[in-house]
Design a protein around this motif. Structure first.
Motif, mmCIF file in Angstrom:
data_model
loop_
_atom_site.group_PDB
_atom_site.id
_atom_site.type_symbol
_atom_site.label_atom_id
_atom_site.label_comp_id
_atom_site.label_asym_id
_atom_site.label_seq_id
_atom_site.Cartn_x
_atom_site.Cartn_y
_atom_site.Cartn_z
ATOM 1 N N TRP A 198 0.788 -1.198 0.036
ATOM 2 C CA TRP A 198 0.151 0.012 -0.066
ATOM 3 C C TRP A 198 0.871 1.081 0.107
ATOM 4 O O TRP A 198 1.802 1.184 0.510
ATOM 5 N N GLY A 199 0.680 2.370 -0.759
ATOM 6 C CA GLY A 199 0.948 3.622 -0.493
ATOM 7 C C GLY A 199 0.220 4.609 -0.812
ATOM 8 O O GLY A 199 -0.924 4.670 -1.398
ATOM 9 N N ALA A 200 0.524 5.748 -0.270
ATOM 10 C CA ALA A 200 -0.210 7.101 -0.330
ATOM 11 C C ALA A 200 0.581 8.111 -0.678
ATOM 12 O O ALA A 200 1.675 8.302 0.023
ATOM 13 N N GLY A 233 -4.769 16.747 5.046
ATOM 14 C CA GLY A 233 -6.126 17.192 4.433
ATOM 15 C C GLY A 233 -6.655 16.591 3.410
ATOM 16 O O GLY A 233 -7.863 16.775 2.866
ATOM 17 N N TRP A 234 -5.944 15.727 2.652
ATOM 18 C CA TRP A 234 -6.517 14.946 1.515
ATOM 19 C C TRP A 234 -5.460 13.559 1.458
ATOM 20 O O TRP A 234 -4.501 13.562 2.268
ATOM 21 N N ILE A 235 -5.944 12.903 0.604
ATOM 22 C CA ILE A 235 -4.931 11.774 0.336
ATOM 23 C C ILE A 235 -5.464 11.154 -0.759
ATOM 24 O O ILE A 235 -6.401 10.920 -1.452
ATOM 25 N N MET A 236 -4.217 10.599 -1.633
ATOM 26 C CA MET A 236 -4.599 9.655 -2.672
ATOM 27 C C MET A 236 -3.623 8.699 -2.606
ATOM 28 O O MET A 236 -2.426 8.400 -2.300
ATOM 29 N N ASP A 237 -4.205 7.441 -2.342
ATOM 30 C CA ASP A 237 -3.473 6.135 -2.198
ATOM 31 C C ASP A 237 -4.072 5.057 -3.248
ATOM 32 O O ASP A 237 -5.127 5.218 -3.711
#
Length: 250
Positions: A198-200, A233-237
């Motif tokens: 997994w990675g963000a 405040g945001w995340i893309m994973d």
């Protein structure tokens, strides 16, 4: 009216994920469309400006507010209405803009789980499209973990968190890549024999990685995701799941 629309893949927002062709396109564009996604996404907008500065573009910037999806509508109708509204906002933002190619920076790759191409089809007349790929989230993920995407002679399935929750593990698959999963759908799978990578916020200073047997790291990933989202405040994973073949790994 948009006559030429250039969709420039920008990877995960790291200027190093934009190809030389993409950088040149940003320099050659007459106008850049810049979406604004609310106060929580200010950093995302800043990343786009960083890329534009790195390219040295002199294009005019036309910003537009990204609409919210209507939660009262069924999923398919919600997405259709959302895309229609985005197309209308593109056109409105470009009123009185200089003539010439319009560039739009697209996270990841314009062809991989991104709706920009479908939105462009709503424009009348349809513009001439040019797609410039960047580094995809899948490439960034496997590179960050230094792993191959597939096993030896193995197939690869790319799916969404929504489908993984609804359908479970795809029958007969060994390697599954999951994108667009805000619900940590991996936590609902039978973890027996599954390994997760997994990675963000891949490729950024805020990158977070975790890997291991799903049974051991699932809750750790849930906590890491919550913490990263709260901090940024945001995340893309994204993540890759692989089932160990019977008889051991290859």
């Amino acid at each position: 009216m948009i006559t030429d629309l250039w969709l420039v893949g920008i990877g995960t927002g790291n200027p190093g994920h934009v190809t030389l062709e993409g950088m040149q396109a940003l320099r050659d564009a007459a106008v850049v469309l810049l979406p604004l996604k609310g106060a929580a996404k200010v950093e995302i907008s800043a990343l786009r400006h960083t890329i534009l500065d790195a390219a040295g573009t002199t294009a005019g910037i036309r910003a537009f507010d990204y609409p919210e999806r209507d939660p009262a509508l069924p999923y398919a109708a919600r997405v259709q209405a959302w895309h229609d509204e985005i197309a209308r906002r593109w056109v409105a933002a470009l009123q009185g803009a200089p003539e010439g190619p319009v560039a739009l920076l697209v996270w990841g790759d314009p062809a991989l789980y991104d709706s920009t191409l479908r939105i462009a089809e709503r424009l009348t007349p349809r513009p001439k499209l040019r797609v410039i790929p960047g580094i995809t989230a899948i490439q960034a993920l496997t590179a960050a973990h230094a792993i191959p995407l597939g096993s030896v002679n193995g197939a690869i399935k790319i799916t969404t968190g929504r489908r993984l929750r609804a359908e479970g593990w795809p029958e007969g698959e060994e390697t599954v890549v999951v994108l667009l999963d805000a619900e940590c759908s991996f936590a609902g799978l039978d973890p027996e024999g599954l390994h997760i990578w997994w990675g963000a916020n891949l490729g950024s200073p805020a990158q977070v990685l975790c890997s291991g047997p799903l049974s051991e790291v699932a809750q750790e990933i849930v906590a890491l995701r919550q913490g990263a989202r709260a901090e940024q405040g945001w995340i893309m994973d994204s993540y890759l799941l692989r089932r160990a073949p019977k008889g051991g790994t290859d």
